[in-house]
Design a protein around this motif. Structure first.
Motif, PDB file in Angstrom:
ATOM      1  N   SER A  75       1.178  -1.369  -0.207  1.00 58.25           N
ATOM      2  CA  SER A  75      -0.398  -0.085  -0.288  1.00 58.25           C
ATOM      3  C   SER A  75       0.789   0.929  -0.092  1.00 58.25           C
ATOM      4  O   SER A  75       0.158   1.886  -0.360  1.00 58.25           O
ATOM      5  CB  SER A  75      -0.967  -0.063   1.365  1.00 58.25           C
ATOM      6  N   THR A  76       2.041   1.221   0.510  1.00 56.69           N
ATOM      7  CA  THR A  76       3.239   2.232   0.911  1.00 56.69           C
ATOM      8  C   THR A  76       3.349   2.551  -0.881  1.00 56.69           C
ATOM      9  O   THR A  76       3.614   4.066  -1.261  1.00 56.69           O
ATOM     10  CB  THR A  76       3.907   2.018   1.867  1.00 56.69           C
ATOM     11  N   LYS A  77       4.001   1.163  -1.518  1.00 57.03           N
ATOM     12  CA  LYS A  77       3.874   2.000  -2.420  1.00 57.03           C
ATOM     13  C   LYS A  77       3.362   1.931  -3.476  1.00 57.03           C
ATOM     14  O   LYS A  77       3.518   3.341  -4.518  1.00 57.03           O
ATOM     15  CB  LYS A  77       4.625   0.302  -3.548  1.00 57.03           C
ATOM     16  N   THR A  78       1.825   1.633  -3.631  1.00 60.52           N
ATOM     17  CA  THR A  78       1.079   1.742  -4.483  1.00 60.52           C
ATOM     18  C   THR A  78       0.031   3.666  -3.869  1.00 60.52           C
ATOM     19  O   THR A  78       0.251   4.003  -5.257  1.00 60.52           O
ATOM     20  CB  THR A  78      -0.347   1.368  -4.136  1.00 60.52           C
ATOM     21  N   LEU A  79       0.150   3.444  -2.972  1.00 58.14           N
ATOM     22  CA  LEU A  79       0.109   5.228  -2.719  1.00 58.14           C
ATOM     23  C   LEU A  79       1.151   5.785  -3.560  1.00 58.14           C
ATOM     24  O   LEU A  79       0.877   7.332  -2.944  1.00 58.14           O
ATOM     25  CB  LEU A  79      -0.801   5.018  -0.859  1.00 58.14           C
ATOM     26  N   GLY A  80       2.551   5.959  -3.526  1.00 59.05           N
ATOM     27  CA  GLY A  80       3.751   6.786  -3.384  1.00 59.05           C
ATOM     28  C   GLY A  80       3.266   7.295  -2.685  1.00 59.05           C
ATOM     29  O   GLY A  80       3.879   8.592  -2.243  1.00 59.05           O
ATOM     30  N   LEU A  81       3.724   6.948  -1.581  1.00 55.58           N
ATOM     31  CA  LEU A  81       3.530   7.353   0.343  1.00 55.58           C
ATOM     32  C   LEU A  81       5.817   7.969  -0.048  1.00 55.58           C
ATOM     33  O   LEU A  81       6.074   7.094   0.231  1.00 55.58           O
ATOM     34  CB  LEU A  81       3.071   6.881   1.817  1.00 55.58           C
TER      35      LEU A  81
END
Length: 175
Positions: A75-81
């Motif tokens: 999720s961190t990667k997908t959201l580009g956090l």
């Protein structure tokens, strides 16, 4: 008709906006999100502690307070956090626990936000308690009437809104 244009029309048709003169607006509305989560806080990613499966996200919110959320590494990667990126936190009111400040009490929940009860709405079984945080944010909690009475909650009372890091959904408004 070129392939890309044909594919675009196919997508528009599937969304029911192909012949609509306001198709761009309707398409944008289709992708805008509404949620039932009572607590929707915006902030800036302050820190990310990467793990093999889960990451810990620190989100600075209005008033100088910080929320800690646990999300999957994917999720961190997908959201580009990344540090400095704008993000929001969604928290169901039923996931917010209300406590009375006590320096001797130690809890495992990472988010312990001090505030003042700004509104209490008693229902037949549960009560809705609004907590005004420093900086203007309001956190809403749903608790039982028994808990409301046991804590003797009332407007103007100092309390702590307690939220487990795993109960926070992190999102971004980026495409």
């Amino acid at each position: 008709m070129p392939f890309v244009e044909g594919s675009h029309r196919s997508v528009e048709g599937g969304l029911g906006v192909a012949d609509n003169p306001f198709s761009d607006i309707e398409l944008a509305r289709h992708f805008m999100m509404k949620t039932s989560a009572r607590n929707q806080l915006t902030g800036t990613v302050a820190a990310i502690d990467n793990g093999a499966v889960n990451d810990v996200i620190q989100l600075d919110i209005q008033g100088g307070q910080r929320l800690t959320a646990t999300v999957t590494h994917e999720s961190t990667k997908t959201l580009g956090l990344t540090v400095g990126k704008s993000a929001f936190a969604l928290i169901k009111a039923s996931s917010v626990i209300i406590g009375v400040p006590d320096d001797s009490t130690r809890l495992s929940a990472r988010n312990q936000l001090k505030g003042t009860v700004s509104n209490v709405k008693r229902g037949a079984v549960n009560a809705e308690v609004s907590v005004q945080l420093d900086g203007g944010n309001v956190i809403v909690s749903i608790i039982t009437n028994g808990s409301l009475d046991a804590l003797q909650l009332h407007e103007g009372m100092t309390v702590v809104a307690i939220i487990k890091a795993s109960s926070i959904i992190v999102g971004t408004s980026d495409p």
